[in-house]
Every structure is written in C-alpha cells, then in structure tokens.
Design an enzyme around this catalytic site. Structure first.
Site, PDB file in Angstrom:
ATOM      1  N   GLY A 209       0.823  -1.213   0.000  1.00 34.34           N
ATOM      2  CA  GLY A 209       0.000   0.000   0.000  1.00 34.34           C
ATOM      3  C   GLY A 209       0.842   1.241   0.000  1.00 34.34           C
ATOM      4  O   GLY A 209       2.037   1.192  -0.281  1.00 34.34           O
ATOM      5  N   ASN A 210       0.219   2.355   0.290  1.00 34.82           N
ATOM      6  CA  ASN A 210       0.962   3.623   0.355  1.00 34.82           C
ATOM      7  C   ASN A 210       0.381   4.478   1.478  1.00 34.82           C
ATOM      8  O   ASN A 210      -0.597   4.102   2.110  1.00 34.82           O
ATOM      9  CB  ASN A 210       0.896   4.339  -0.999  1.00 34.82           C
ATOM     10  CG  ASN A 210      -0.526   4.637  -1.409  1.00 34.82           C
ATOM     11  OD1 ASN A 210      -1.196   5.459  -0.818  1.00 34.82           O
ATOM     12  ND2 ASN A 210      -1.013   3.911  -2.421  1.00 34.82           N
ATOM     13  N   ARG A 211       1.028   5.614   1.718  1.00 32.21           N
ATOM     14  CA  ARG A 211       0.685   6.414   2.896  1.00 32.21           C
ATOM     15  C   ARG A 211      -0.424   7.431   2.661  1.00 32.21           C
ATOM     16  O   ARG A 211      -0.675   8.270   3.515  1.00 32.21           O
ATOM     17  CB  ARG A 211       1.914   7.188   3.367  1.00 32.21           C
ATOM     18  CG  ARG A 211       3.019   6.336   3.902  1.00 32.21           C
ATOM     19  CD  ARG A 211       4.153   7.234   4.354  1.00 32.21           C
ATOM     20  NE  ARG A 211       5.375   6.488   4.545  1.00 32.21           N
ATOM     21  CZ  ARG A 211       5.650   5.761   5.618  1.00 32.21           C
ATOM     22  NH1 ARG A 211       4.785   5.712   6.605  1.00 32.21           N
ATOM     23  NH2 ARG A 211       6.775   5.097   5.718  1.00 32.21           N
ATOM     24  N   SER A 212      -1.076   7.426   1.515  1.00 34.78           N
ATOM     25  CA  SER A 212      -2.081   8.462   1.253  1.00 34.78           C
ATOM     26  C   SER A 212      -3.205   8.425   2.291  1.00 34.78           C
ATOM     27  O   SER A 212      -3.801   7.384   2.546  1.00 34.78           O
ATOM     28  CB  SER A 212      -2.680   8.261  -0.142  1.00 34.78           C
ATOM     29  OG  SER A 212      -3.706   9.196  -0.334  1.00 34.78           O
TER      30      SER A 212
END
Ligand code: CTP
Length: 428
Positions: A209-212
């Site tokens: 995933g990512n930190r958005s």
C-alpha cells in the site's frame, strides 16, 4: 444567509472565532449564541466584535423580541462548534435550559454539530446514543478528528479544523448556501472523485500500500459539494475520521484494491461531467494473493515476491471519456538528475492526456515554494495553466476554479464564471 453559530463550553472554543470570520468573509450574517460555560473560554466581547451582533446566552435576555423563537425562525443554518458531550445530551433530550438549546428546538433549517471532547466521553455509550438520536432526526453530526486533545492524551475527540466545519456547514445548507459562498459555480454538475490509496493483499494479513490519507480527495469532495456539485466519492482505505468531514449528500463508495477502485470509478464516470483521480494507485500487485499467511522458511528466508502491473485507471478514463467530460489527475513528483518536478509533471501530463494534471512537489526536494501544498496545473500538452495552493481546501478550490474556467471556455462564454471567493487563488 442568516447563520446561528452556537458555541458550547469546551477548550476548542478558542478556534471558533476562525469559523465565525470565515462565514462573515463569505458574506453571511452570523449571530453567535454561546452557552454560559463557553464564555469562560472566549468572552462576549470577542463574539460581539467579530459578528457585529449582540451576544446573549439566556432566554431571559431579549425577552421583548422572544429571541429563541425569532432567531430560530430566521435562521437558515445552525452550526454548533464545539458541541460538548453535555450539549449533545441536552440537544438529544430536547432540554431547553439556555438560549442555545431553546433555539435548537425552534429551528427547522439544517443543523451541523462539530463535537469536541475527550475520547472516553466521545466513545461513552451515552454520547454515542445521543449522536445516533440526533442523526436519526436529520442533524448533521460531524465525526470528530483523531489527534492531540487538551492534555497529553490523544485519540478521537478533536474538533475538526475550522475550514472543514465551514465546508460541511455550507454544504449542509444546500444549494442556497453554496450560491452565497461561491456563486454555486459547480451547481448542476455531477463530479466523481477518487481519494486515498489502494491496497493490494499479499495474504490475509499483509498488503502492499501507500501512505495516502485521502485528505486531498476529501477536501475536493467537500469543496465541490459546497460549490453546489453533486458529488460521488470513491474512497480507497480512507480512515473514518477523515471521511467524517464529508458533507451529507456526498455519496461515498469504499474500496480497497486497484481493481475495486477501477470498477467504482468507471461506473461513477459513466454519468459524471467531471472526474478527478486524486487517489494514490498502487502501480503493482502481487501476482498471487495467498489464502494462508505467508510463512518464513525454516532458515528464516522468504520467497521473493512476483508483481504484476495494475491498470492505469486515469489513462483508461481518458481513453473512454464521454463527450465534454473533464478529467483531472494528480501527480506528486520529486525532482532528480533527469529533470525538475515540473519537467516530470509535463512529461506525465502528455503521457496521461487528462484535461488537467495538478502537479505538486513532495519530499525534501520541494521545488515550488514554502506553502504547505502548492500545485501547478498543466493541460494535456504539458502547458502550465498557473499555480496556487495553501491548505488542501485551497488546492481543491484552485482545481475547481480551473475546471470552471475550462467549462466556460468550452461553452464559449465570454466572461468565465470564476467564483468570487476563489478570485486571486490562482496566479499564473
Ligand atoms: N493513476 C491511475 N492508475 C494507476 C496509477 C496512477 O489512475 N495505476 C492516476 C493517479 O490517480 C493520478 C495520476 O494517475 O491521478 C498520476 O499518478 P502517479 O502515481 O503520479 O502516476 P504513475 O502513472 O504511477 O507514474 P509514476 O511512474 O511516476 O509512478
């Protein structure tokens, strides 16, 4: 619009003069009704000076004009910030022991409450029951933000930021409020927005995933609704505390993976006039998702991970675009040896073909100045349409202003209807 701004007795009251100022600057007449306890935090003189209206707390003040009935009848919107646990309880029970709660019983207009309290008080079943009761009655209770509280504690219970309260309140007031605020310049438009970041499951417990956080997409949704649009928000893994400031009326679809985001956005785009891809999309996913948890080998090693490419949702939306539909992308870039942030942005704008690409610099190599979040808007040929920025709401307005200009130029209107409140946000 005539707005009643209720203030109950919590420490967050010190931020509420900013709510009052923002509403006044948007041209609304605001009457402040504090509770007696609220005046321990911010005094009567402040409220009177900033509102330009008298401030009373009791039904026994202004009896000649029966204020609690008159104010309630005249109000077009009520905002209570902060709404303490006590205020929520009195409002839910219909108790009318001061001017604010008595007025809440007489109003028929939209009511928006912004709770703020310690986490224990917010999570207490009594408070949760009161919130549910108020919501069942159609009151818009904003979920509190998660963060630092009065003491060393932190958790859910923090009052949302003043600009978020203003956006939710004006959106709750509906088209009339939006018209007053921004010329309602997005009225009649259907807008689909993606927010957050997609997650690709590796196994039942892990994901790529990512930190958005989804805050920029949520700001786009809230500001578009405040400017009169009908908004559909496709939220990829956005925390409920972030979604809490999304105004009523915005349709939210929650998704997890890129495939789910793609399906929801294609469906939303089929009837949308404007599509905004603000979500951070995982470019790759594991070739296989295991049904059991991945184990280490006996020697501690792990199998390497095979990744496959995800579809480019934005590119797909652009190639399948309806006639006249406006498509907006976002790109967070860093400068490197191959080029500056803008060089990379221009190349991406040409590659993606969206009508607008909002490019911002991320990381230590900030190339666009020192405002919190500054964007350059590029068209499909990579030409710079101007820059603007500030808070995530300011960035959202910069995008909507550009969309409005694009729509006006396409319809051949000689005087583009750029919203007054947004004037000056974009400097090119
Ligand atoms: N985007 C998308 N689908 C993807 C990747 C990105 O729709 N698989 C969209 C994003 O929502 C954003 C825009 O494309 O609006 C740019 O995203 P970004 O991650 O910067 O672009 P990439 O094409 O992934 O380019 P890079 O090689 O820089 O990662």
């Amino acid at each position: 619009m005539r707005i009643l701004l209720g203030v109950s007795g919590g420490i967050a009251a010190y931020k509420v003069p900013s709510v009052l100022r923002a509403l006044r600057e948007d041209g609304h007449a605001v009457r402040v009704i504090p509770t007696r306890a609220a005046l321990d935090f911010v005094g009567r003189a402040t409220w009177e000076a900033l509102s330009g209206e008298p401030v009373t707390t009791s039904v026994f003040d202004g009896t000649e004009s029966v204020d609690h009935v008159r104010l309630g009848r005249e109000a077009e919107l009520v905002v209570v910030a902060p709404a303490t646990a006590d205020l929520l309880a009195r409002a839910a029970a219909g108790i009318a022991d001061d001017l604010l709660t008595a007025t809440l019983l007489t109003v028929t207009c939209p009511v928006v409450l912004a709770p703020a309290m310690h986490t224990e008080m917010w999570l207490h079943p009594a408070t949760q029951r009161n919130v549910a009761t108020l919501r069942e009655r159609g009151v818009h209770v904003i979920d509190p933000a998660v963060g630092r509280l009065t003491g060393a504690d932190s958790g859910p219970g923090r009052m949302p930021e003043p600009h978020q309260i203003v956006d939710v309140a004006l959106a709750a007031a509906g088209a009339s409020g939006a018209t007053d605020r921004d010329g309602g310049d997005l009225q009649g438009l259907q807008i689909a927005i993606s927010a957050g970041g997609t997650r690709e499951p590796l196994d039942p417990v892990r994901f790529l995933g990512n930190r958005s956080s989804g805050r920029q997409g949520v700001a786009l949704a809230a500001t578009a609704a405040a400017r009169g649009a009908q908004v559909r928000l496709v939220a990829a893994n956005v925390d409920s505390s972030v979604l809490g400031v999304v105004p009523d009326g915005v349709q939210i679809t929650s998704v997890e993976t890129t495939a789910e985001l793609q399906e929801a956005m294609l469906e939303a785009a089929a009837s949308a006039d404007v599509v905004v891809m603000a979500a951070a999309v995982a470019d790759f996913r594991p070739a296989q998702t295991r049904t059991e948890k991945t184990k280490k080998h006996a020697d501690g090693s792990v199998e390497s991970l095979e990744l496959v490419q995800n579809p480019d949702i934005l590119a797909g939306l652009v190639s399948g675009r309806r006639e006249g539909q406006i498509i907006v992308g976002f790109a967070a870039e860093t400068g490197d040896a191959d080029g500056s942030v803008l060089d990379h942005g221009r190349a991406k704008a040409r590659r993606k073909g969206a009508d607008l690409l909002a490019v911002n610099a991320v990381g230590a190599d900030v190339g666009f100045g020192d405002v919190p979040n500054e964007v350059h808007l590029l068209d499909a040929s990579g030409s710079d349409l101007g820059a603007g920025g500030g808070t995530k709401d300011d960035v959202a307005h910069v995008v909507w202003d550009a969309v409005v200009r694009l729509l006006s130029s396409r319809s051949g209107s000689e005087t583009p209807t750029v919203s007054t409140s947004a004037a000056g946000r974009l400097s090119g």
